[in-house]
Design a protein around this motif. Structure first.
Motif, mmCIF file in Angstrom:
data_model
loop_
_atom_site.group_PDB
_atom_site.id
_atom_site.type_symbol
_atom_site.label_atom_id
_atom_site.label_comp_id
_atom_site.label_asym_id
_atom_site.label_seq_id
_atom_site.Cartn_x
_atom_site.Cartn_y
_atom_site.Cartn_z
ATOM 1 N N ASN A 78 0.847 -1.192 0.000
ATOM 2 C CA ASN A 78 0.000 0.000 0.000
ATOM 3 C C ASN A 78 0.879 1.236 0.000
ATOM 4 O OD1 ASN A 78 0.182 1.209 2.919
ATOM 5 N ND2 ASN A 78 -0.083 -0.989 3.254
ATOM 6 N N GLY A 79 0.256 2.379 -0.126
ATOM 7 C CA GLY A 79 1.007 3.624 -0.215
ATOM 8 C C GLY A 79 1.331 4.255 1.119
ATOM 9 N N GLU A 80 0.896 3.651 2.215
ATOM 10 C CA GLU A 80 1.127 4.224 3.542
ATOM 11 C C GLU A 80 2.193 3.418 4.281
ATOM 12 O OE1 GLU A 80 -2.369 5.132 5.775
ATOM 13 O OE2 GLU A 80 -3.443 5.869 4.005
ATOM 14 N N THR A 81 3.387 3.413 3.701
ATOM 15 C CA THR A 81 4.546 2.808 4.350
ATOM 16 C C THR A 81 5.649 3.858 4.373
ATOM 17 O OG1 THR A 81 5.742 1.953 2.420
ATOM 18 C CG2 THR A 81 3.862 0.661 3.215
ATOM 19 N N SER A 82 6.520 3.769 5.335
ATOM 20 C CA SER A 82 7.586 4.769 5.404
ATOM 21 C C SER A 82 8.847 4.200 6.040
ATOM 22 C CB SER A 82 7.135 6.015 6.182
ATOM 23 O OG SER A 82 6.670 5.678 7.462
ATOM 24 N N GLY A 83 9.966 4.771 5.614
ATOM 25 C CA GLY A 83 11.256 4.408 6.173
ATOM 26 C C GLY A 83 11.695 5.432 7.202
ATOM 27 N N VAL A 143 26.260 12.236 12.564
ATOM 28 C CA VAL A 143 24.958 12.794 12.177
ATOM 29 C C VAL A 143 24.177 11.781 11.339
ATOM 30 C CG1 VAL A 143 23.787 14.641 10.899
ATOM 31 C CG2 VAL A 143 25.872 15.144 12.189
ATOM 32 N N LEU A 144 22.878 11.692 11.605
ATOM 33 C CA LEU A 144 21.963 10.846 10.845
ATOM 34 C C LEU A 144 21.043 11.714 9.999
ATOM 35 C CD1 LEU A 144 20.917 8.441 13.723
ATOM 36 C CD2 LEU A 144 22.169 7.736 11.673
ATOM 37 N N GLU A 145 20.788 11.289 8.749
ATOM 38 C CA GLU A 145 19.880 12.021 7.865
ATOM 39 C C GLU A 145 19.087 11.035 7.008
ATOM 40 O OE1 GLU A 145 22.119 15.769 6.145
ATOM 41 O OE2 GLU A 145 23.492 14.058 6.386
ATOM 42 N N SER A 146 17.899 11.469 6.585
ATOM 43 C CA SER A 146 17.139 10.686 5.614
ATOM 44 C C SER A 146 16.370 11.621 4.701
ATOM 45 C CB SER A 146 16.177 9.710 6.307
ATOM 46 O OG SER A 146 15.109 10.395 6.927
ATOM 47 N N TYR A 153 13.924 14.595 5.136
ATOM 48 C CA TYR A 153 12.919 13.995 6.005
ATOM 49 C C TYR A 153 13.353 13.983 7.473
ATOM 50 C CZ TYR A 153 9.417 10.595 7.622
ATOM 51 O OH TYR A 153 8.392 9.963 8.295
ATOM 52 N N GLN A 154 14.623 13.634 7.738
ATOM 53 C CA GLN A 154 15.136 13.618 9.101
ATOM 54 C C GLN A 154 16.562 14.156 9.126
ATOM 55 O OE1 GLN A 154 14.172 9.319 9.293
ATOM 56 N NE2 GLN A 154 13.629 9.731 11.429
ATOM 57 N N HIS A 155 16.914 14.788 10.238
ATOM 58 C CA HIS A 155 18.277 15.278 10.440
ATOM 59 C C HIS A 155 18.498 15.368 11.937
ATOM 60 C CE1 HIS A 155 21.717 17.967 10.710
ATOM 61 N NE2 HIS A 155 21.967 17.717 9.437
ATOM 62 N N VAL A 156 19.408 14.545 12.460
ATOM 63 C CA VAL A 156 19.597 14.490 13.907
ATOM 64 C C VAL A 156 20.990 13.971 14.225
ATOM 65 C CG1 VAL A 156 18.643 12.149 14.055
ATOM 66 C CG2 VAL A 156 18.573 13.644 16.063
ATOM 67 N N GLY A 157 21.567 14.484 15.306
ATOM 68 C CA GLY A 157 22.842 13.970 15.784
ATOM 69 C C GLY A 157 22.638 12.666 16.537
ATOM 70 N N VAL A 158 23.629 11.780 16.491
ATOM 71 C CA VAL A 158 23.490 10.507 17.200
ATOM 72 C C VAL A 158 23.447 10.712 18.712
ATOM 73 C CG1 VAL A 158 24.652 9.219 15.364
ATOM 74 C CG2 VAL A 158 25.990 10.070 17.312
ATOM 75 N N TYR A 189 14.155 9.129 15.236
ATOM 76 C CA TYR A 189 13.784 10.423 15.785
ATOM 77 C C TYR A 189 12.763 11.078 14.866
ATOM 78 C CZ TYR A 189 14.359 14.916 18.153
ATOM 79 O OH TYR A 189 14.128 16.056 18.868
ATOM 80 N N VAL A 190 12.055 12.036 15.390
ATOM 81 C CA VAL A 190 10.971 12.679 14.653
ATOM 82 C C VAL A 190 11.462 13.295 13.337
ATOM 83 C CG1 VAL A 190 11.256 14.932 15.768
ATOM 84 C CG2 VAL A 190 8.981 14.237 14.935
ATOM 85 N N SER A 191 10.580 13.332 12.346
ATOM 86 C CA SER A 191 10.917 13.913 11.052
ATOM 87 C C SER A 191 11.024 15.431 11.145
ATOM 88 C CB SER A 191 9.867 13.535 10.011
ATOM 89 O OG SER A 191 8.596 14.032 10.380
ATOM 90 N N VAL A 192 11.591 16.038 10.116
ATOM 91 C CA VAL A 192 11.808 17.481 10.095
ATOM 92 C C VAL A 192 10.499 18.240 10.276
ATOM 93 C CG1 VAL A 192 12.573 19.416 8.667
ATOM 94 C CG2 VAL A 192 13.895 17.294 8.695
ATOM 95 N N ASP A 193 9.443 17.781 9.590
ATOM 96 C CA ASP A 193 8.156 18.491 9.687
ATOM 97 C C ASP A 193 7.193 17.839 10.672
ATOM 98 O OD1 ASP A 193 7.529 16.244 8.291
ATOM 99 O OD2 ASP A 193 6.899 17.260 6.453
ATOM 100 N N LYS A 194 7.697 16.881 11.477
ATOM 101 C CA LYS A 194 6.922 16.246 12.548
ATOM 102 C C LYS A 194 5.663 15.544 12.048
ATOM 103 C CE LYS A 194 8.676 19.203 16.241
ATOM 104 N NZ LYS A 194 9.761 19.764 15.434
ATOM 105 N N ALA A 195 5.780 14.928 10.884
ATOM 106 C CA ALA A 195 4.674 14.146 10.324
ATOM 107 C C ALA A 195 5.259 12.992 9.525
ATOM 108 C CB ALA A 195 3.792 15.013 9.436
#
Length: 238
Positions: A78-83, A143-146, A153-158, A189-195
């Motif tokens: 389905n289309g509602e999957t996410s990494g 640093v982790l990013e996606s 989508y995500q940007h956070v320090g370990v 960790y939460v995404s950049v736009d929190k969704a």
């Protein structure tokens, strides 16, 4: 399960290694400050997911080891999957290797069971790893990013997550007989736009600014249910 990995050393040497992993686990809410996990909890709660807050954090999910892949294509229904980007800790006996991966999740199924949803799709991991001994002195600088479909989508320090030593200590408490060789995904960790984000192409990266190097991987989703003529598609749920 035997996996083939590339271990990169600080002198640039890359060693291919086959490792027989016995188990795979995913952590959830594995942040140093419990408050930092709240944003991602709210993110999935907005999608209808219920978290077992009565179980002490970090919560551990055992995952079938055949769900570990380094593929460039992941099949979904389905289309509602996410990494999402996560630290991947690979314990090879006495040696700890650090990599990066994505716990790809079916968000529709997750509304019914977090445990089952984590079995539906694979844990995708980049093949390259670094010895923890090479990055221990500057671990918190990593640093982790996606990205999804090219969008950040995500940007956070370990340093937002428990230190690897503490993650492994938590595993020893939570798993009755922890094997010598296993892989652990740290949680995210939460995404950049929190969704929660949905899209076709997912990319994740672990960067080491001090040594000027990174590990990255990209994979694309294929919705195999769409290959079935619509009138003959068995419903995902009734």
């Amino acid at each position: 399960m035997t996996i083939l990995v590339e271990v990169e050393h600080t002198d640039g040497r890359v060693e291919e290694r086959r490792i027989d992993i016995e188990r795979m686990y995913n952590f959830g809410s594995a942040t140093r400050n419990p408050h930092d996990a709240k944003a991602h909890q709210e993110e999935v709660a907005d999608a209808g997911v219920g978290i077992a807050f009565d179980i002490p954090a970090p919560r551990v999910y055992p995952i079938s080891s055949h769900n570990l892949v380094s593929d460039n294509e992941v099949f979904v229904h389905n289309g509602e999957t996410s990494g999402e980007v996560e630290i991947a800790l690979l314990c090879d006996g006495a040696e700890l290797l650090i990599g990066v991966g994505s716990d790809h999740t079916d968000r529709q199924l997750e509304q019914h069971s977090i445990v089952w949803s984590k079995q539906a799709y694979p844990n995708v991991v980049a093949r390259r790893f670094w010895p923890m001994a090479d990055i221990r002195d500057h671990w918190d600088d990593l640093v982790l990013e996606s990205w999804v479909d090219g969008r950040a989508y995500q940007h956070v320090g370990v340093d937002i997550f428990l230190h690897p030593d503490d993650l492994l200590s938590a595993m020893n408490v939570r798993v009755a007989a922890l094997p010598a060789r296993f892989i652990l995904f740290s949680g995210t960790y939460v995404s950049v736009d929190k969704a929660l984000g949905f899209g076709r192409q997912w990319r994740f990266r672990l960067s080491d600014p001090k040594l000027g190097r990174s590990i990255a991987h990209t994979y694309t989703l294929t919705n195999i249910l769409e290959e079935i003529v619509e009138a003959h598609r068995v419903p995902l749920a009734r």
